[in-house]
Motif scaffolding. Structure first.
Motif, PDB file in Angstrom:
ATOM      1  N   LYS A   2       0.838  -1.201   0.000  1.00  0.00           N
ATOM      2  CA  LYS A   2       0.000   0.000   0.000  1.00  0.00           C
ATOM      3  C   LYS A   2       0.870   1.246   0.000  1.00  0.00           C
ATOM      4  O   LYS A   2       1.794   1.381   0.785  1.00  0.00           O
ATOM      5  CB  LYS A   2      -0.912  -0.019   1.235  1.00  0.00           C
ATOM      6  CG  LYS A   2      -1.812   1.198   1.349  1.00  0.00           C
ATOM      7  CD  LYS A   2      -2.891   0.952   2.387  1.00  0.00           C
ATOM      8  CE  LYS A   2      -2.342   0.833   3.789  1.00  0.00           C
ATOM      9  NZ  LYS A   2      -1.899   2.122   4.312  1.00  0.00           N
ATOM     10  N   GLY A   4       0.827   5.619  -0.003  1.00  0.00           N
ATOM     11  CA  GLY A   4      -0.037   6.723   0.355  1.00  0.00           C
ATOM     12  C   GLY A   4      -1.026   6.307   1.418  1.00  0.00           C
ATOM     13  O   GLY A   4      -0.973   5.217   1.970  1.00  0.00           O
ATOM     14  N   VAL A   6      -5.006   5.662   2.853  1.00  0.00           N
ATOM     15  CA  VAL A   6      -6.339   5.231   2.437  1.00  0.00           C
ATOM     16  C   VAL A   6      -7.346   5.882   3.372  1.00  0.00           C
ATOM     17  O   VAL A   6      -7.249   5.738   4.595  1.00  0.00           O
ATOM     18  CB  VAL A   6      -6.489   3.700   2.481  1.00  0.00           C
ATOM     19  CG1 VAL A   6      -7.910   3.304   2.076  1.00  0.00           C
ATOM     20  CG2 VAL A   6      -5.474   3.020   1.583  1.00  0.00           C
ATOM     21  N   SER A  25      -8.062  12.724  -2.861  1.00  0.00           N
ATOM     22  CA  SER A  25      -7.705  12.076  -4.115  1.00  0.00           C
ATOM     23  C   SER A  25      -6.670  12.899  -4.878  1.00  0.00           C
ATOM     24  O   SER A  25      -5.708  12.350  -5.439  1.00  0.00           O
ATOM     25  CB  SER A  25      -8.950  11.870  -4.975  1.00  0.00           C
ATOM     26  OG  SER A  25      -8.608  11.355  -6.244  1.00  0.00           O
ATOM     27  N   GLY A  28      -3.161  12.367  -4.081  1.00  0.00           N
ATOM     28  CA  GLY A  28      -2.606  11.074  -4.454  1.00  0.00           C
ATOM     29  C   GLY A  28      -3.034   9.922  -3.580  1.00  0.00           C
ATOM     30  O   GLY A  28      -2.621   8.778  -3.795  1.00  0.00           O
ATOM     31  N   ASP A  29      -3.888  10.198  -2.586  1.00  0.00           N
ATOM     32  CA  ASP A  29      -4.351   9.143  -1.696  1.00  0.00           C
ATOM     33  C   ASP A  29      -5.546   8.411  -2.293  1.00  0.00           C
ATOM     34  O   ASP A  29      -6.190   8.882  -3.233  1.00  0.00           O
ATOM     35  CB  ASP A  29      -4.730   9.730  -0.336  1.00  0.00           C
ATOM     36  CG  ASP A  29      -3.521  10.189   0.463  1.00  0.00           C
ATOM     37  OD1 ASP A  29      -2.395   9.779   0.119  1.00  0.00           O
ATOM     38  OD2 ASP A  29      -3.697  10.955   1.428  1.00  0.00           O
ATOM     39  N   LYS A  30      -5.851   7.249  -1.721  1.00  0.00           N
ATOM     40  CA  LYS A  30      -7.019   6.469  -2.110  1.00  0.00           C
ATOM     41  C   LYS A  30      -8.162   6.780  -1.148  1.00  0.00           C
ATOM     42  O   LYS A  30      -7.929   7.021   0.040  1.00  0.00           O
ATOM     43  CB  LYS A  30      -6.707   4.970  -2.070  1.00  0.00           C
ATOM     44  CG  LYS A  30      -5.470   4.554  -2.850  1.00  0.00           C
ATOM     45  CD  LYS A  30      -5.603   4.842  -4.335  1.00  0.00           C
ATOM     46  CE  LYS A  30      -4.391   4.314  -5.098  1.00  0.00           C
ATOM     47  NZ  LYS A  30      -4.452   4.640  -6.551  1.00  0.00           N
ATOM     48  N   ASP A  47     -12.527   8.630 -11.529  1.00  0.00           N
ATOM     49  CA  ASP A  47     -11.408   8.852 -10.606  1.00  0.00           C
ATOM     50  C   ASP A  47     -10.951   7.495 -10.069  1.00  0.00           C
ATOM     51  O   ASP A  47     -11.632   6.885  -9.250  1.00  0.00           O
ATOM     52  CB  ASP A  47     -11.839   9.752  -9.449  1.00  0.00           C
ATOM     53  CG  ASP A  47     -10.662  10.191  -8.579  1.00  0.00           C
ATOM     54  OD1 ASP A  47      -9.630   9.483  -8.583  1.00  0.00           O
ATOM     55  OD2 ASP A  47     -10.772  11.219  -7.897  1.00  0.00           O
ATOM     56  N   PRO A  48      -9.802   7.007 -10.504  1.00  0.00           N
ATOM     57  CA  PRO A  48      -9.350   5.678 -10.078  1.00  0.00           C
ATOM     58  C   PRO A  48      -8.959   5.602  -8.610  1.00  0.00           C
ATOM     59  O   PRO A  48      -8.813   4.505  -8.071  1.00  0.00           O
ATOM     60  CB  PRO A  48      -8.138   5.419 -10.978  1.00  0.00           C
ATOM     61  CG  PRO A  48      -7.625   6.791 -11.317  1.00  0.00           C
ATOM     62  CD  PRO A  48      -8.845   7.652 -11.424  1.00  0.00           C
ATOM     63  N   ASN A  49      -8.795   6.760  -7.987  1.00  0.00           N
ATOM     64  CA  ASN A  49      -8.417   6.784  -6.571  1.00  0.00           C
ATOM     65  C   ASN A  49      -9.608   6.624  -5.635  1.00  0.00           C
ATOM     66  O   ASN A  49      -9.418   6.488  -4.425  1.00  0.00           O
ATOM     67  CB  ASN A  49      -7.710   8.104  -6.216  1.00  0.00           C
ATOM     68  CG  ASN A  49      -6.324   8.200  -6.806  1.00  0.00           C
ATOM     69  OD1 ASN A  49      -5.690   7.182  -7.085  1.00  0.00           O
ATOM     70  ND2 ASN A  49      -5.850   9.426  -7.001  1.00  0.00           N
ATOM     71  N   VAL A  50     -10.823   6.677  -6.179  1.00  0.00           N
ATOM     72  CA  VAL A  50     -12.019   6.726  -5.345  1.00  0.00           C
ATOM     73  C   VAL A  50     -12.908   5.506  -5.586  1.00  0.00           C
ATOM     74  O   VAL A  50     -13.254   5.191  -6.726  1.00  0.00           O
ATOM     75  CB  VAL A  50     -12.828   8.016  -5.607  1.00  0.00           C
ATOM     76  CG1 VAL A  50     -14.070   8.058  -4.709  1.00  0.00           C
ATOM     77  CG2 VAL A  50     -11.969   9.253  -5.357  1.00  0.00           C
ATOM     78  N   PHE A  74      -8.265  -1.508  -1.192  1.00  0.00           N
ATOM     79  CA  PHE A  74      -7.071  -0.676  -1.048  1.00  0.00           C
ATOM     80  C   PHE A  74      -6.054  -1.197  -0.041  1.00  0.00           C
ATOM     81  O   PHE A  74      -4.991  -0.606   0.135  1.00  0.00           O
ATOM     82  CB  PHE A  74      -7.473   0.751  -0.672  1.00  0.00           C
ATOM     83  CG  PHE A  74      -8.252   1.476  -1.739  1.00  0.00           C
ATOM     84  CD1 PHE A  74      -7.779   1.534  -3.039  1.00  0.00           C
ATOM     85  CD2 PHE A  74      -9.461   2.096  -1.439  1.00  0.00           C
ATOM     86  CE1 PHE A  74      -8.494   2.209  -4.029  1.00  0.00           C
ATOM     87  CE2 PHE A  74     -10.177   2.780  -2.413  1.00  0.00           C
ATOM     88  CZ  PHE A  74      -9.694   2.830  -3.718  1.00  0.00           C
TER      89      PHE A  74
END
Length: 277
Positions: A2, A4, A6, A25, A28-30, A47-50, A74
């Motif tokens: 992992k 960043g 989450v 997001s 750079g975080d999830k 948004d791939p982070n969300v 995540f």
């Protein structure tokens, strides 16, 4: 592995929650973003982070399922933002038992449901930061907002006790108290008024606030996007504060109440000395 942080953010469909998800997001975080309405599930599409999940904080099984899905996606959880909530505006006498319980079910018991669901993971990690969204109304009572404020007083108290209990696990807790911000909170349909108002209050401050709460919508001083940046910066602190008022109005509300309470206690402590009781 992992990388960043989450996040899990409740009430992410609008207002503070929406802005916090975007800011986290962008850093750079999830983010596991939970929403209650079906119509809100596509707000972060692309948004791939969300990861957006439907969840009602008042339903423990839904909360547990969402937490499990977030961890599976995540790999863990680092920052929990208990943001979901709503207000009911009216004099305490006007608000029925049913309406009161609905307010507490979301604003207090909903927070507890999320805390119980995430703590096994945070204890396993021996890390994490729980950010409970409080309010300037937790610092001082305002007519017609007293019952809503009482839920935020509860959030403050829960946060204090939680911080002490979780310190051995290196889990941080912050009660973040925003002032008045330009969110949907005072939009029509985002707050409730009593089903059975009492006319005797109409010309009192409580009745005037009850009848005119929506007039403040869009006129609040605070920018929710700026608050979201504060939350992201807060999550980056190694030793974050337990209490954090955000906005000059929130800070002033704390200062006014603290000074008034101190004066009153000291005055009456002299009239009824503790050593004589």
């Amino acid at each position: 592995m992992k990388q960043g942080k989450v996040w899990l953010v409740t009430g992410a469909g609008k207002g503070f929650g929406y802005e916090i998800v975007k800011a986290a997001s962008a850093s750079g975080d999830k983010v596991v973003a939970t929403v209650r309405k079906e119509s809100e599930k596509d707000i972060f599409d692309g948004d791939p982070n969300v990861l957006v999940l439907g969840m009602d904080v008042t339903l423990p099984k839904q909360v547990e399922a969402a937490v499990e899905k977030g961890i599976a996606r995540f790999g863990g959880l680092d920052v929990i933002v208990n943001n979901a909530g709503f207000g009911i505006v009216g004099a305490i006498e006007e608000i029925s038992d049913e309406e009161t319980r609905k307010q507490y079910d979301t604003n207090v018991f909903g927070v507890l449901n999320v805390i119980r669901a995430v703590l096994p993971q945070l204890r396993k990690q021996r890390s994490g930061h729980i950010i409970n969204i409080s309010s300037l109304f937790a610092y001082d009572a305002i007519p017609a907002w007293a019952l809503y404020g009482s839920t935020k007083f509860a959030v403050e108290g829960i946060s204090v006790g939680l911080a002490i209990e979780l310190a051995p696990f290196d889990i941080q807790v912050t009660a973040l108290a925003p002032g008045l911000f330009r969110t949907n909170f005072l939009d029509a349909g985002s707050f409730l008024t009593p089903a059975n108002p009492i006319g005797d209050y109409d010309k009192t401050p409580a009745g005037q606030y009850r009848n005119n709460a929506g007039a403040y919508h869009g006129n609040q001083a605070g920018d929710p996007a700026k608050l979201a940046k504060v939350v992201v910066a807060l999550a980056a602190q190694e030793h974050p504060p337990l209490h954090l008022p955000v906005g000059l109005d929130s800070l002033q509300s704390y200062r006014n109440n603290a000074a008034r309470t101190s004066r009153e206690i000291e005055e009456w402590a002299g009239k009824f000395p503790a050593t004589e009781v």
